[in-house]
Design an enzyme around this catalytic site. Structure first.
Site, PDB file in Angstrom:
ATOM      1  N   ASP A  14     -21.646 -33.666   6.768  1.00  0.00           N
ATOM      2  CA  ASP A  14     -23.035 -33.844   6.016  1.00  0.00           C
ATOM      3  C   ASP A  14     -23.610 -32.477   5.880  1.00  0.00           C
ATOM      4  OD1 ASP A  14     -24.592 -35.422   4.600  1.00  0.00           O
ATOM      5  OD2 ASP A  14     -25.762 -36.034   6.543  1.00  0.00           O
ATOM      6  N   ASN A  62     -21.679 -43.343  -1.075  1.00  0.00           N
ATOM      7  CA  ASN A  62     -21.697 -42.206  -1.916  1.00  0.00           C
ATOM      8  C   ASN A  62     -21.226 -42.628  -3.496  1.00  0.00           C
ATOM      9  OD1 ASN A  62     -20.466 -40.146   0.966  1.00  0.00           O
ATOM     10  ND2 ASN A  62     -22.593 -40.812   0.175  1.00  0.00           N
TER      11      ASN A  62
HETATM   12  C1  IPE Z   1     -22.230 -39.533   5.269  1.00  0.00           C
HETATM   13  O1  IPE Z   1     -23.125 -38.712   4.887  1.00  0.00           O
HETATM   14  C2  IPE Z   1     -21.011 -39.536   4.385  1.00  0.00           C
HETATM   15  C3  IPE Z   1     -20.374 -38.392   4.403  1.00  0.00           C
HETATM   16  C4  IPE Z   1     -20.432 -37.214   4.962  1.00  0.00           C
HETATM   17  C5  IPE Z   1     -19.279 -38.518   3.563  1.00  0.00           C
HETATM   18  P1  IPE Z   1     -24.422 -39.311   3.729  1.00  0.00           P
HETATM   19  O2  IPE Z   1     -25.125 -38.189   3.392  1.00  0.00           O
HETATM   20  O3  IPE Z   1     -23.820 -40.548   2.859  1.00  0.00           O
HETATM   21  O4  IPE Z   1     -25.096 -40.346   5.006  1.00  0.00           O
HETATM   22  P2  IPE Z   1     -26.758 -40.803   4.917  1.00  0.00           P
HETATM   23  O5  IPE Z   1     -26.909 -41.185   3.484  1.00  0.00           O
HETATM   24  O6  IPE Z   1     -27.477 -39.577   5.017  1.00  0.00           O
HETATM   25  O7  IPE Z   1     -26.781 -41.623   5.989  1.00  0.00           O
HETATM   26  C1  IPE Z   2     -22.094 -34.476   2.732  1.00  0.00           C
HETATM   27  O1  IPE Z   2     -22.977 -33.773   1.907  1.00  0.00           O
HETATM   28  C2  IPE Z   2     -21.052 -34.427   1.683  1.00  0.00           C
HETATM   29  C3  IPE Z   2     -20.631 -36.022   0.649  1.00  0.00           C
HETATM   30  C4  IPE Z   2     -21.586 -36.931   1.441  1.00  0.00           C
HETATM   31  C5  IPE Z   2     -19.969 -36.009  -0.270  1.00  0.00           C
HETATM   32  P1  IPE Z   2     -24.478 -34.536   1.345  1.00  0.00           P
HETATM   33  O2  IPE Z   2     -24.080 -34.395  -0.249  1.00  0.00           O
HETATM   34  O3  IPE Z   2     -24.763 -35.667   1.881  1.00  0.00           O
HETATM   35  O4  IPE Z   2     -25.581 -33.449   1.726  1.00  0.00           O
HETATM   36  P2  IPE Z   2     -27.018 -33.671   1.837  1.00  0.00           P
HETATM   37  O5  IPE Z   2     -26.877 -34.729   3.069  1.00  0.00           O
HETATM   38  O6  IPE Z   2     -27.487 -34.426   0.770  1.00  0.00           O
HETATM   39  O7  IPE Z   2     -27.425 -32.557   2.439  1.00  0.00           O
HETATM   40 MG    MG Z   3     -26.042 -36.198   3.357  1.00  0.00          MG
END
Ligand code: IPE
Ligand code: IPE
Ligand code: MG
Length: 242
Positions: A14, A62
């Site tokens: 993340d 996502n």
């Molecule tokens: C979890 O991260 C999913 C992945 C890292 C693929 P998210 O960014 O989706 O999680 P939330 O929404 O903050 O819980």
């Molecule tokens: C994790 O990074 C990657 C995916 C979930 C695809 P994020 O895109 O969730 O990054 P933040 O949480 O918005 O910083």
């Molecule tokens: Mg995230």
């Protein structure tokens, strides 16, 4: 890298977006930088003879809820990863598999994933499981549905369904339970990742965003793991009642 007896590390990768935003860049740059972390961590874990690494790359949420442009970029990066990393995976004896509903991805992307899975299927080193359009609840629902089908067909006695029978219907029946769950970017939640398999996982959360992660962070997580007392519901120091 000292694995401390860990067989399965699972990582919630993340913070790509936050990493980019903190540098005044668009979120896409964070996703691109995150691919470099994936390559490095996969290679280091494979060379350390970790048996199993699962990376949460895209959740069902996502895939459904991110802006279309971001999802499209993630598909491009995924397809590129599947093509560009083949040689590195082969060099390091890594077997690539996926968990999740990838049938919902564009056909070109699925084709490259299938090609990489087929190419690496015979590798005997680390198994790299990429969780793609993955949701822990969805996985449990899919397993329950499969069990119900078998019962309806008369091939399964409902009374014989136990935890092992259930686990056999999950996306990757050979996946061992998670020993160490790592989450980057600081949030203290599971976000629908491997709900079944993390029952007794040790959890390590770092404020570091995924694009900054390299081998030392994994080594810190393993060192922290070594200090934990895994009781599995028993008493300190282990040992079952006799
Ligand atoms: C979890 O991260 C999913 C992945 C890292 C693929 P998210 O960014 O989706 O999680 P939330 O929404 O903050 O819980
Ligand atoms: C994790 O990074 C990657 C995916 C979930 C695809 P994020 O895109 O969730 O990054 P933040 O949480 O918005 O910083
Ligand atoms: Mg995230």
């Amino acid at each position: 890298m000292d694995l401390q007896g860990v067989r399965h590390i699972a990582i919630i990768m993340d913070g790509n977006g936050r990493w980019a935003e903190a540098r005044g860049m668009v979120r896409a740059r964070g996703h691109r930088a995150g691919v470099d972390s994936v390559r490095e961590v996969v290679t280091d874990c494979a060379r350390a003879h970790l048996p199993w690494l699962t990376l949460y790359a895209l959740s069902t949420e996502n895939f459904k809820m991110r802006p279309a442009l971001e999802v499209r970029l993630l598909m491009v990066l995924l397809k590129r990863f599947m093509i560009n990393e083949r040689a590195t995976l082969m060099e390091n004896g890594v077997r690539l598999i996926t968990a999740g509903r990838i049938q919902e991805f564009p056909a070109r992307v699925v084709a490259e994933i299938r090609r990489t899975e087929a190419l690496t299927a015979g590798n005997r080193g680390m198994t790299l499981c990429l969780a793609l359009n993955y949701g822990g609840r969805g996985e449990i629902v899919d397993a329950a549905r499969e069990l119900a089908r078998e019962v309806r067909a008369g091939n399964l006695d409902p009374e014989s369904i136990d935890e092992a029978a259930f686990a056999q219907r999950l996306y990757c029946p050979s996946m061992p339970d998670v020993d160490l769950l790592v989450r980057t970017a600081g949030d203290l939640r599971v976000s629908n990742f491997l709900l079944w398999q993390i029952s007794y996982a040790e959890i390590f959360v770092t404020p570091m965003c995924w694009p900054d992660v390299r081998r030392p962070l994994i080594e810190s997580a393993l060192a922290e793991y070594a200090r934990r007392d895994r009781r599995f519901g028993g008493v300190q120091g282990g040992g079952a009642a006799s």
